[in-house]
Design an enzyme around this catalytic site. Structure first.
Site, mmCIF file in Angstrom:
data_model
loop_
_atom_site.group_PDB
_atom_site.id
_atom_site.type_symbol
_atom_site.label_atom_id
_atom_site.label_comp_id
_atom_site.label_asym_id
_atom_site.label_seq_id
_atom_site.Cartn_x
_atom_site.Cartn_y
_atom_site.Cartn_z
ATOM 1 N N LYS A 22 27.140 68.910 -33.438
ATOM 2 C CA LYS A 22 28.162 69.805 -32.885
ATOM 3 C C LYS A 22 29.557 69.239 -33.109
ATOM 4 C CE LYS A 22 29.370 69.605 -28.516
ATOM 5 N NZ LYS A 22 30.747 69.765 -28.007
ATOM 6 N N ASN A 23 29.725 67.945 -32.865
ATOM 7 C CA ASN A 23 31.048 67.337 -32.960
ATOM 8 C C ASN A 23 31.550 67.226 -34.392
ATOM 9 O OD1 ASN A 23 31.143 67.105 -30.202
ATOM 10 N ND2 ASN A 23 30.566 64.944 -30.156
ATOM 11 N N CYS A 126 39.905 68.999 -17.896
ATOM 12 C CA CYS A 126 38.538 68.842 -18.386
ATOM 13 C C CYS A 126 37.734 68.162 -17.302
ATOM 14 C CB CYS A 126 38.527 68.000 -19.663
ATOM 15 S SG CYS A 126 36.886 67.656 -20.294
ATOM 16 N N ARG A 131 42.410 63.898 -20.774
ATOM 17 C CA ARG A 131 42.475 63.916 -22.226
ATOM 18 C C ARG A 131 43.751 64.597 -22.742
ATOM 19 N NH1 ARG A 131 36.652 65.370 -24.738
ATOM 20 N NH2 ARG A 131 36.552 67.027 -23.204
ATOM 21 N N ASP A 317 29.384 59.430 -24.989
ATOM 22 C CA ASP A 317 28.543 60.618 -24.901
ATOM 23 C C ASP A 317 27.073 60.300 -24.653
ATOM 24 O OD1 ASP A 317 30.631 62.349 -25.156
ATOM 25 O OD2 ASP A 317 30.257 62.883 -27.242
ATOM 26 N N ARG A 409 25.745 74.181 -24.559
ATOM 27 C CA ARG A 409 26.934 73.915 -25.369
ATOM 28 C C ARG A 409 26.638 72.895 -26.463
ATOM 29 N NH1 ARG A 409 31.004 71.235 -22.452
ATOM 30 N NH2 ARG A 409 32.072 71.357 -24.451
#
Length: 430
Positions: A22-23, A126, A131, A317, A409
């Site tokens: 995804k990233n 967030c 961030r 993560d 997500r």
């Protein structure tokens, strides 16, 4: 809203195919804004964030087809996207879209570089930290952009002759700022040098794709990127790199539940630090030409001490997933979070499963115990949600996770992938 129901106690055995990252997919999709020609991306995961970004890009004028279909629903793993931004019809990215996914702010650099102007909403707060976007804006200003912020929007304009290359030293490693400024710099006039750039594999994947499109970039995979600006980019085909966070997550799930699973297509060099931590815990890791084999039989898990760091360090993560794993280690573990200031929200939910965790500032101390107990829990963010799934796999009895839209997500078909390896897991539709 959907829920995930897990009955713990089953070991995991079999094969789990690793999806595209995804990233990596998100900035790659955004890179389509840099050229009027078609960018074809293979191995794109079918995720909520990907489908939302498809909406955002269509708003800018990108034509997007998925293997002849329109995006936005259904589909399997490893889809092929064809993105064509023949004409940018709108350089404004509205709050109602940007506020739903922070990565959409990265359209700022490409729109500015190609169109000379952009109006992009600030992404807002967030759940895992503030961030700030200062590094993004400072980098674009260094390329000559005039930027002001008004009513929650970033209004950016390039000088008349276009952006101009410069030497930019990021004050702090930032994946997002590296993505944004790199995409702007490939169309700037002259040479740009990005110092203290993020080295994550997803950044390298974007740089490789940009090179396939005709960009001139040296130093890929290092903290110094040198870009020679070009007048335009062309069509290209690129395959999204395997998801290292999904890989690490499933590796920790196997370590927690026990068993033997091949993580098919995974690349060990993309998460060496995490694999080393698992080996220290007593998990068997074998890297093969098919992927990564992860197994744990009857051996107790050993406690560890670790802190999150930018790549190639231990990824933030994977912090929540590791914490869930350490709740059953034979001893006391310590995890320090150095990237985000508010990334321990999963602790209270793990405590509902019986975990013994104490927080002190940026440090969590986990006292391992023989097992957890199933309970109703609630996901608070993407990575926290999957840590609760790991907790559910090892808990005695039934665990129900609510607010699993967070899970959707970033994890594709997680209940199917775990279920195929023996987990008793199901999605309960709202």
């Amino acid at each position: 809203m959907d829920r995930i129901r897990i009955v713990g106690g089953n070991t995991l055995n079999g094969t789990i195919p690793i999806s595209g990252a995804k990233n990596a997919a998100l900035p790659l999709m955004i890179a389509s804004l840099l050229t009027p020609e078609t960018l074809t991306l293979k191995n794109v995961p079918n995720l909520a964030d990907v489908n939302l970004l498809a909406r955002i890009l269509r708003n800018h004028g990108v034509d997007l087809a998925v293997d002849g279909k329109r995006p936005g629903g259904g589909g399997g793993a490893g889809e092929t996207f064809h993105l064509t931004a023949r004409e940018i019809v709108d350089t404004r990215a509205p709050y109602e879209l940007v506020s739903r996914m922070r990565a959409s702010f990265w359209v700022l650099g490409p729109l500015l570089a190609r169109c000379g102007e952009a109006c992009v909403s600030l992404p807002g707060g967030c759940a895992i930290g503030t961030r700030p976007v200062d590094f993004h804006l400072d980098g674009l200003r260094a390329l000559g952009a005039e930027i002001d912020i008004d009513a929650g929007y970033v209004n950016a304009r390039a000088p008349r002759g276009g952006l101009v290359g410069n030497r930019i030293a990021f004050e702090k490693v930032s994946v997002g700022a590296t993505h944004n400024v790199l995409m702007a710099a490939v169309l700037a006039n002259g040479e740009t040098v990005l110092e203290n750039a993020a080295c994550e594999p997803e950044v390298g994947d974007l740089a490789d794709c940009l090179r396939a499109m005709g960009a001139k970039i040296d130093g890929i995979g290092t903290s110094t990127l040198t870009i020679q600006g070009v007048s335009g980019l062309e069509a290209a085909r690129h395959t999204v790199v395997p998801d290292r966070i999904e890989t690490g997550t499933f590796a920790m799930a196997v370590a927690a539940a026990g068993g033997d699973v091949l993580l098919e297509g995974a690349k060990g060099e993309h998460l060496s630090a995490a694999l080393d931590v698992l080996r220290q815990c007593g998990v068997t890791i074998n890297e093969t030409n098919r992927g990564i084999q992860v197994s744990r039989k009857d051996a107790d898990l050993k406690p560890i001490e670790v802190e999150t760091q930018p790549f190639p360090g231990f990824p933030t993560d994977l912090q929540a997933q590791l914490m869930a794993l350490m709740t059953i280690a034979a001893g006391t573990s310590v995890i320090r979070e150095t990237i985000f200031e508010n990334r321990f929200m999963h602790v209270q939910e793990l405590a509902r499963l019986g975990a013994d965790i104490t927080l002190n500032g940026d440090t969590a101390t986990i006292n391992g115990k023989p097992g957890l107990t199933g309970a109703q829990v609630m996901a608070t963010d993407l990575r926290a949600s999957v840590s609760l799934a790991i907790g559910g796999l090892i808990a005695d009895g039934e665990t129900t996770i609510s607010r699993v839209y967070h899970l959707d997500r970033g994890f594709e078909r997680i209940e199917e992938k775990l279920g195929n390896c023996g987990a008793e897991i199901e999605r309960i539709a709202a």
